[in-house]
Write an enzyme that holds these catalytic residues in place. Structure first.
Site, PDB file in Angstrom:
ATOM      1  N   ASN A   1      -5.603   4.891   6.568  1.00 34.42           N
ATOM      2  CA  ASN A   1      -6.913   5.408   6.059  1.00 34.42           C
ATOM      3  C   ASN A   1      -6.709   6.721   5.295  1.00 34.42           C
ATOM      4  O   ASN A   1      -7.506   7.603   5.416  1.00 34.42           O
ATOM      5  CB  ASN A   1      -7.875   5.735   7.231  1.00 34.42           C
ATOM      6  CG  ASN A   1      -9.422   5.556   6.863  1.00 34.42           C
ATOM      7  OD1 ASN A   1      -9.531   5.458   5.963  1.00 34.42           O
ATOM      8  ND2 ASN A   1     -10.170   6.151   7.699  1.00 34.42           N
TER       9      ASN A   1
ATOM     10  N   ASP B   1      -2.514  -4.804   7.773  1.00 34.37           N
ATOM     11  CA  ASP B   1      -3.871  -4.772   8.465  1.00 34.37           C
ATOM     12  C   ASP B   1      -4.333  -6.126   7.915  1.00 34.37           C
ATOM     13  O   ASP B   1      -4.747  -6.321   6.832  1.00 34.37           O
ATOM     14  CB  ASP B   1      -4.482  -3.633   8.096  1.00 34.37           C
ATOM     15  CG  ASP B   1      -5.956  -3.700   8.437  1.00 34.37           C
ATOM     16  OD1 ASP B   1      -6.411  -4.542   9.392  1.00 34.37           O
ATOM     17  OD2 ASP B   1      -6.656  -2.641   8.026  1.00 34.37           O
TER      18      ASP B   1
ATOM     19  N   ASN C   1      -7.186  -7.431   9.215  1.00 34.88           N
ATOM     20  CA  ASN C   1      -8.646  -7.198   9.343  1.00 34.88           C
ATOM     21  C   ASN C   1      -9.210  -8.490  10.141  1.00 34.88           C
ATOM     22  O   ASN C   1     -10.432  -9.076   9.523  1.00 34.88           O
ATOM     23  CB  ASN C   1      -9.451  -7.027   7.893  1.00 34.88           C
ATOM     24  CG  ASN C   1      -9.489  -5.520   7.760  1.00 34.88           C
ATOM     25  OD1 ASN C   1     -10.055  -4.733   8.396  1.00 34.88           O
ATOM     26  ND2 ASN C   1      -9.259  -5.218   6.439  1.00 34.88           N
TER      27      ASN C   1
ATOM     28  N   GLU D   1      -3.897   1.070   2.824  1.00 29.50           N
ATOM     29  CA  GLU D   1      -4.810   2.239   2.882  1.00 29.50           C
ATOM     30  C   GLU D   1      -4.278   3.564   2.295  1.00 29.50           C
ATOM     31  O   GLU D   1      -4.729   4.550   2.763  1.00 29.50           O
ATOM     32  CB  GLU D   1      -5.807   2.421   3.522  1.00 29.50           C
ATOM     33  CG  GLU D   1      -6.996   1.122   3.796  1.00 29.50           C
ATOM     34  CD  GLU D   1      -8.195   1.780   4.546  1.00 29.50           C
ATOM     35  OE1 GLU D   1      -9.200   1.963   3.730  1.00 29.50           O
ATOM     36  OE2 GLU D   1      -8.305   1.695   5.566  1.00 29.50           O
TER      37      GLU D   1
ATOM     38  N   HIS E   1      -6.743   3.631  12.867  1.00 29.37           N
ATOM     39  CA  HIS E   1      -5.963   2.751  13.388  1.00 29.37           C
ATOM     40  C   HIS E   1      -4.774   3.396  14.056  1.00 29.37           C
ATOM     41  O   HIS E   1      -4.534   4.696  13.863  1.00 29.37           O
ATOM     42  CB  HIS E   1      -5.246   1.911  12.145  1.00 29.37           C
ATOM     43  CG  HIS E   1      -5.832   1.046  11.491  1.00 29.37           C
ATOM     44  ND1 HIS E   1      -6.050  -0.306  11.498  1.00 29.37           N
ATOM     45  CD2 HIS E   1      -7.003   1.292  10.617  1.00 29.37           C
ATOM     46  CE1 HIS E   1      -6.941  -0.718  10.772  1.00 29.37           C
ATOM     47  NE2 HIS E   1      -7.493   0.140  10.087  1.00 29.37           N
TER      48      HIS E   1
END
Length: 268
Positions: A9, A163, A165, A35, A260
């Site tokens: 992130n 990830d 999602n 990310e 995360h």
């Protein structure tokens, strides 16, 4: 070989929260991140080099958005950013190009094609912001599976981490009865993971742990992490030929640099 995958992130934010100190202690052979939210010239690769890592980054064209990276202590024999390739048709590459513009997929090959290992770092689009992005997510998934299958024809030993999602099964999400109709737990998304698994890929974590409440992401609202009201959306999927080489897979829920947490797989 220990491989860690971690949606940061924002890599610069995570580094300001002690990421490198943790990485020094964890000491994975390969560190895959999602990310980035940074361009390559905004990432302090020298700080990673001081820990012994070579850096390979695939940023999004849009600044401060998406992006994936692989940091490796061993130099890969081949690195490929994005899904586009001269091996594919112009029509395929036209579809893949829109994902590559968002920095979604990065591949690193270690060793020869038959006994070596290929690590793919993927950041599957989120569909939480509305129908347009949910449609984009489903288009990505529809194109990603044949892309993976084509890769496995050349490189049978594949680890696809990142990830996704998507929570695959009710055990992978808190209060599944409350999550109906929510992006990340939609029937069509979960069915895609069923097909992904049926193609010959293994959810490495579930080989070693069948416990509930094992999550890798928590909303930053309503104290979700403190209550462990999370989702397991970060995975290491490994191809069938690697099953006998699996040694461990864990989720490091206590590690906090992001919304995360890291997930780990170890193979011979």
């Amino acid at each position: 070989m220990k491989i860690v995958s971690y949606n940061l992130n924002g890599i610069r934010s995570a580094m300001n929260k002690g990421l490198l100190d943790w990485l020094r202690e964890e000491n994975p052979d390969v560190f895959c991140v999602q990310e980035l939210k940074a361009q390559p010239d905004q990432v302090d690769v020298l700080a990673f080099a001081e820990l012994g890592y070579l850096s390979y980054l695939h940023a999004a064209e849009k600044k401060g958005y998406s992006g994936v990276g692989i940091f490796s202590k061993r130099e890969p024999d081949y690195v490929k950013a994005g899904m586009c390739s001269s091996e594919f048709t112009p029509e395929q590459n036209q579809r893949y190009a829109k994902y590559d513009a968002e920095g979604r997929v990065l591949r690193a090959d270690f060793g020869d094609s038959q006994t070596g290992v290929t690590v793919v770092c993927v950041y599957v689009p989120s569909g939480t912001t509305g129908d347009v992005r949910q449609d984009f997510k489903m288009e990505f998934l529809a194109d990603f599976l044949p892309w993976v299958n084509a890769l496995r024809q050349q490189r049978p030993n594949v680890i696809i981490c990142g990830d996704y999602n998507i929570c695959h099964k009710p055990i992978d999400i808190n209060h599944p009865e409350r999550q109906k109709g929510v992006s990340g737990f939609l029937p069509e998304e979960r069915e895609w993971l069923d097909r992904f698994e049926a193609s010959g890929l293994i959810d490495s974590f579930r080989v070693f742990c069948s416990d509930p409440e094992q999550y890798s992401w928590w909303s930053m609202r309503f104290g979700a992490r403190a209550r462990n009201a999370g989702w397991r959306i970060d995975y290491h999927w490994v191809s069938q030929p690697l099953k006998e080489r699996l040694r461990n897979a864990t989720i490091l829920q206590q590690v906090v640099h992001s919304d995360h947490c890291p997930v780990v797989v170890e193979i011979d």
